[in-house]
Write a protein that holds these residues in place. Structure first.
Motif, PDB file in Angstrom:
ATOM      1  N   PRO A 287      -8.212  19.615  55.182  1.00  0.00           N
ATOM      2  CA  PRO A 287      -8.920  18.364  54.874  1.00  0.00           C
ATOM      3  C   PRO A 287     -10.328  18.570  54.351  1.00  0.00           C
ATOM      4  O   PRO A 287     -10.942  17.619  53.857  1.00  0.00           O
ATOM      5  CB  PRO A 287      -8.930  17.643  56.228  1.00  0.00           C
ATOM      6  N   ASP A 288     -10.838  19.792  54.438  1.00  0.00           N
ATOM      7  CA  ASP A 288     -12.188  20.057  53.942  1.00  0.00           C
ATOM      8  C   ASP A 288     -12.194  20.475  52.483  1.00  0.00           C
ATOM      9  O   ASP A 288     -13.253  20.815  51.949  1.00  0.00           O
ATOM     10  CB  ASP A 288     -12.844  21.157  54.782  1.00  0.00           C
ATOM     11  N   CYS A 289     -11.028  20.456  51.839  1.00  0.00           N
ATOM     12  CA  CYS A 289     -10.935  20.953  50.466  1.00  0.00           C
ATOM     13  C   CYS A 289     -10.786  19.815  49.461  1.00  0.00           C
ATOM     14  O   CYS A 289     -10.133  18.800  49.727  1.00  0.00           O
ATOM     15  CB  CYS A 289      -9.743  21.898  50.332  1.00  0.00           C
ATOM     16  N   ASP A 290     -11.390  20.009  48.295  1.00  0.00           N
ATOM     17  CA  ASP A 290     -11.270  19.093  47.165  1.00  0.00           C
ATOM     18  C   ASP A 290     -10.303  19.737  46.178  1.00  0.00           C
ATOM     19  O   ASP A 290     -10.670  20.666  45.460  1.00  0.00           O
ATOM     20  CB  ASP A 290     -12.644  18.890  46.530  1.00  0.00           C
ATOM     21  N   PRO A 291      -9.040  19.275  46.127  1.00  0.00           N
ATOM     22  CA  PRO A 291      -8.009  20.028  45.405  1.00  0.00           C
ATOM     23  C   PRO A 291      -7.934  19.739  43.911  1.00  0.00           C
ATOM     24  O   PRO A 291      -8.111  18.607  43.462  1.00  0.00           O
ATOM     25  CB  PRO A 291      -6.716  19.576  46.094  1.00  0.00           C
ATOM     26  N   LEU A 292      -7.648  20.805  43.161  1.00  0.00           N
ATOM     27  CA  LEU A 292      -7.227  20.721  41.779  1.00  0.00           C
ATOM     28  C   LEU A 292      -5.861  21.391  41.719  1.00  0.00           C
ATOM     29  O   LEU A 292      -5.754  22.612  41.894  1.00  0.00           O
ATOM     30  CB  LEU A 292      -8.204  21.434  40.848  1.00  0.00           C
ATOM     31  N   VAL A 293      -4.808  20.600  41.507  1.00  0.00           N
ATOM     32  CA  VAL A 293      -3.444  21.130  41.486  1.00  0.00           C
ATOM     33  C   VAL A 293      -3.003  21.284  40.032  1.00  0.00           C
ATOM     34  O   VAL A 293      -2.977  20.313  39.268  1.00  0.00           O
ATOM     35  CB  VAL A 293      -2.469  20.203  42.245  1.00  0.00           C
ATOM     36  N   VAL A 294      -2.677  22.528  39.668  1.00  0.00           N
ATOM     37  CA  VAL A 294      -2.264  22.853  38.308  1.00  0.00           C
ATOM     38  C   VAL A 294      -0.798  23.272  38.334  1.00  0.00           C
ATOM     39  O   VAL A 294      -0.438  24.227  39.042  1.00  0.00           O
ATOM     40  CB  VAL A 294      -3.128  23.984  37.716  1.00  0.00           C
ATOM     41  N   ARG A 295       0.037  22.568  37.594  1.00  0.00           N
ATOM     42  CA  ARG A 295       1.453  22.935  37.501  1.00  0.00           C
ATOM     43  C   ARG A 295       1.704  23.707  36.215  1.00  0.00           C
ATOM     44  O   ARG A 295       1.352  23.247  35.126  1.00  0.00           O
ATOM     45  CB  ARG A 295       2.344  21.696  37.523  1.00  0.00           C
ATOM     46  N   LEU A 296       2.292  24.884  36.363  1.00  0.00           N
ATOM     47  CA  LEU A 296       2.671  25.677  35.202  1.00  0.00           C
ATOM     48  C   LEU A 296       4.097  25.337  34.796  1.00  0.00           C
ATOM     49  O   LEU A 296       4.996  25.252  35.638  1.00  0.00           O
ATOM     50  CB  LEU A 296       2.574  27.174  35.526  1.00  0.00           C
ATOM     51  N   ASP A 297       4.300  25.134  33.509  1.00  0.00           N
ATOM     52  CA  ASP A 297       5.622  24.849  32.955  1.00  0.00           C
ATOM     53  C   ASP A 297       5.994  25.935  31.961  1.00  0.00           C
ATOM     54  O   ASP A 297       5.136  26.705  31.496  1.00  0.00           O
ATOM     55  CB  ASP A 297       5.630  23.486  32.249  1.00  0.00           C
ATOM     56  N   ALA A 298       7.263  25.999  31.622  1.00  0.00           N
ATOM     57  CA  ALA A 298       7.744  26.903  30.578  1.00  0.00           C
ATOM     58  C   ALA A 298       9.062  26.364  30.046  1.00  0.00           C
ATOM     59  O   ALA A 298       9.812  25.701  30.765  1.00  0.00           O
ATOM     60  CB  ALA A 298       7.935  28.319  31.121  1.00  0.00           C
ATOM     61  N   ARG A 299       9.341  26.647  28.781  1.00  0.00           N
ATOM     62  CA  ARG A 299      10.617  26.253  28.208  1.00  0.00           C
ATOM     63  C   ARG A 299      11.770  26.903  28.993  1.00  0.00           C
ATOM     64  O   ARG A 299      11.595  28.002  29.557  1.00  0.00           O
ATOM     65  CB  ARG A 299      10.714  26.675  26.739  1.00  0.00           C
ATOM     66  N   PRO A 300      12.932  26.261  29.027  1.00  0.00           N
ATOM     67  CA  PRO A 300      14.049  26.828  29.795  1.00  0.00           C
ATOM     68  C   PRO A 300      14.387  28.267  29.419  1.00  0.00           C
ATOM     69  O   PRO A 300      14.669  29.095  30.305  1.00  0.00           O
ATOM     70  CB  PRO A 300      15.211  25.877  29.466  1.00  0.00           C
ATOM     71  N   ASP A 301      14.338  28.603  28.131  1.00  0.00           N
ATOM     72  CA  ASP A 301      14.673  29.978  27.727  1.00  0.00           C
ATOM     73  C   ASP A 301      13.614  30.965  28.204  1.00  0.00           C
ATOM     74  O   ASP A 301      13.933  32.100  28.597  1.00  0.00           O
ATOM     75  CB  ASP A 301      14.849  30.068  26.204  1.00  0.00           C
ATOM     76  N   VAL A 302      12.346  30.539  28.184  1.00  0.00           N
ATOM     77  CA  VAL A 302      11.262  31.417  28.655  1.00  0.00           C
ATOM     78  C   VAL A 302      11.369  31.621  30.166  1.00  0.00           C
ATOM     79  O   VAL A 302      11.213  32.737  30.666  1.00  0.00           O
ATOM     80  CB  VAL A 302       9.891  30.818  28.282  1.00  0.00           C
ATOM     81  N   LEU A 303      11.657  30.552  30.879  1.00  0.00           N
ATOM     82  CA  LEU A 303      11.808  30.659  32.323  1.00  0.00           C
ATOM     83  C   LEU A 303      12.967  31.591  32.667  1.00  0.00           C
ATOM     84  O   LEU A 303      12.850  32.421  33.589  1.00  0.00           O
ATOM     85  CB  LEU A 303      12.037  29.267  32.917  1.00  0.00           C
ATOM     86  N   ALA A 304      14.064  31.488  31.935  1.00  0.00           N
ATOM     87  CA  ALA A 304      15.210  32.374  32.166  1.00  0.00           C
ATOM     88  C   ALA A 304      14.813  33.834  31.939  1.00  0.00           C
ATOM     89  O   ALA A 304      15.194  34.725  32.716  1.00  0.00           O
ATOM     90  CB  ALA A 304      16.369  31.990  31.250  1.00  0.00           C
ATOM     91  N   GLU A 305      14.045  34.093  30.893  1.00  0.00           N
ATOM     92  CA  GLU A 305      13.615  35.459  30.601  1.00  0.00           C
ATOM     93  C   GLU A 305      12.709  36.006  31.702  1.00  0.00           C
ATOM     94  O   GLU A 305      12.813  37.178  32.084  1.00  0.00           O
ATOM     95  CB  GLU A 305      12.893  35.491  29.248  1.00  0.00           C
ATOM     96  N   ARG A 306      11.838  35.169  32.240  1.00  0.00           N
ATOM     97  CA  ARG A 306      10.935  35.630  33.302  1.00  0.00           C
ATOM     98  C   ARG A 306      11.677  35.910  34.604  1.00  0.00           C
ATOM     99  O   ARG A 306      11.359  36.865  35.320  1.00  0.00           O
ATOM    100  CB  ARG A 306       9.828  34.600  33.515  1.00  0.00           C
ATOM    101  N   VAL A 307      12.667  35.082  34.912  1.00  0.00           N
ATOM    102  CA  VAL A 307      13.491  35.357  36.094  1.00  0.00           C
ATOM    103  C   VAL A 307      14.229  36.682  35.908  1.00  0.00           C
ATOM    104  O   VAL A 307      14.332  37.490  36.841  1.00  0.00           O
ATOM    105  CB  VAL A 307      14.480  34.199  36.346  1.00  0.00           C
ATOM    106  N   LEU A 308      14.734  36.923  34.701  1.00  0.00           N
ATOM    107  CA  LEU A 308      15.419  38.179  34.405  1.00  0.00           C
ATOM    108  C   LEU A 308      14.476  39.370  34.591  1.00  0.00           C
ATOM    109  O   LEU A 308      14.860  40.400  35.174  1.00  0.00           O
ATOM    110  CB  LEU A 308      15.957  38.152  32.971  1.00  0.00           C
ATOM    111  N   MET A 309      13.240  39.239  34.121  1.00  0.00           N
ATOM    112  CA  MET A 309      12.276  40.331  34.270  1.00  0.00           C
ATOM    113  C   MET A 309      12.002  40.618  35.745  1.00  0.00           C
ATOM    114  O   MET A 309      11.941  41.772  36.165  1.00  0.00           O
ATOM    115  CB  MET A 309      10.975  39.978  33.540  1.00  0.00           C
TER     116      MET A 309
END
Length: 383
Positions: A287-309
């Motif tokens: 509760p003492d924190c002031d949050p900045l939430v950043v969501r990273l996205d990637a195209r489905p093919d890029v995400l598949a490649e990263r999971v493979l790596m």
């Protein structure tokens, strides 16, 4: 009196502490023991280190203590901890954080040539000399009677040797008790910046968040880093807490309090927090924190490649990486699950900032996020 077992693996860098600790944790859980795992380095990332404690051992000890109470409340029978230690005084410091625990210390050893080869192989040549000095100190003044040589053995072989040496906690203590953690208490003082980098599995959360943490340190900030995956390793799975978010949120809040007490004034977090309701639990825990939430996205093919790596072992190896080693149908399911998770997070509108990582390097992303954090008053600009 606390009768929870603490099996603590110590040793010089390259002796195999983390890998062995994870294997011991996995074996205990498979045998029905309610077990937890703590990586000492992961719960000690609050820097700069204070004078006289170059390796931040006191912060690591406090971090273990912060998670210990949560694991006990969750009904854990045995906590397996992995982390280096330099002196008998450090052992006493760690023991003070878990008063009354049934603590057993095991030192892992390996000959100099194999230790050096392991360290160079993982890109840690700078640790060769310090590791040799620490191993020599352990030889002169052993901190435990339990010493296990890891040389020439597989990780699973070493794990079995450790358990044969110290004994195995009895299983069959029944199911996990209900997870009822008290609401976090308010923290006195001004609110401090929190950067939370989230996103689907494999998108690159820690790969982006950790450089932001390093940039803050380079700019002279007193900062802490917490990987949410590393504060809630408890198995077998507990009913009533899908994803372990109740336990992780409790431990996250306790660990941050420890780091803030050590002087941290900025918090960087990486990891998945589930859906909006679960993410709110994490934010409510600090509760003492002031949050900045950043969501990273990637195209489905890029995400598949990263999971493979990740499945091929490319990238930083952390305990519990469930993508590492996947192949065939298991890998296909992991890719599909990551892609579905990305769609779900986008549909839920998670994160105040959304960044497509498909065509940008981690360095570019980290620099942009750090600059945004500085503009919000969350840190000085890096030199």
């Amino acid at each position: 009196m606390d009768t929870t077992a603490l099996l603590w693996l110590i040793g010089a860098a390259g002796s195999g502490k983390t890998a062995t600790g994870w294997a011991v944790f996995r074996e205990l859980a498979a045998a029905g023991v309610r077990a937890a795992f703590v990586d000492g380095d992961q719960v000690g990332m609050a820097y700069p280190a204070p004078p006289g404690d170059r390796d931040n051992e006191h912060v690591k000890a406090r971090g273990l203590g912060a998670l210990w109470a949560g694991y006990r409340a969750a009904g854990v029978q045995c906590v397996v901890a992995a982390g280096g230690v330099g002196t008998a005084a450090t052992v006493a410091d760690f023991a003070a954080q878990v008063p009354g625990a049934a603590m057993t210390v095991v030192e892992l050893t390996v000959d100099a040539a194999e230790r050096q080869a392991r360290l160079i192989g993982r890109g840690s040549a700078d640790l060769v000399e310090p590791a040799a000095a620490l191993a020599a100190a352990f030889d002169r003044a052993p901190l435990t009677e339990h010493r296990v040589d890891t040389g020439g053995r597989t990780v699973d072989e070493v794990a079995r040797l450790v358990l044969d040496r110290v004994g195995r906690p009895a299983a069959g203590a029944g199911p996990w008790p209900p997870r009822r953690f008290p609401a976090p208490e308010p923290i006195a003082g001004e609110r401090v910046p929190l950067l939370w980098v989230c996103g689907a599995t494999g998108v690159g959360k820690s790969t982006v968040a950790f450089p932001v943490f390093l940039a803050l340190l380079a700019a002279g900030e007193r900062a802490a880093y917490i990987d949410l995956a590393q504060v809630g390793w408890a198995r077998p799975e507990a009913p009533g807490d899908p994803g372990g978010h109740l336990l992780r949120a409790r431990n996250f809040g306790a660990l941050w309090r420890s780091h803030r007490a050590a002087g941290s004034r900025v918090l960087v977090v990486s990891g998945s927090g589930g859906g909006p309701a679960d993410m709110r639990r994490y934010l409510d825990a600090v509760p003492d924190c002031d949050p900045l939430v950043v969501r990273l996205d990637a195209r489905p093919d890029v995400l598949a490649e990263r999971v493979l790596m990740r499945s091929k072992g490319i990238g930083v190896e952390l305990p519990g990486d469930e993508l590492r080693g996947l192949a065939g149908a298991d890998l296909d399911r992991a890719v599909a699950a990551a892609q579905a998770e990305a769609v779900r997070l986008a549909a839920d509108g998670v994160g105040a900032v959304h960044l497509d990582t498909s065509d940008r390097s981690p360095e570019q992303l980290a620099a942009g996020i750090h600059a945004r954090l500085v503009r919000r008053g969350g840190g000085a600009a890096a030199p």
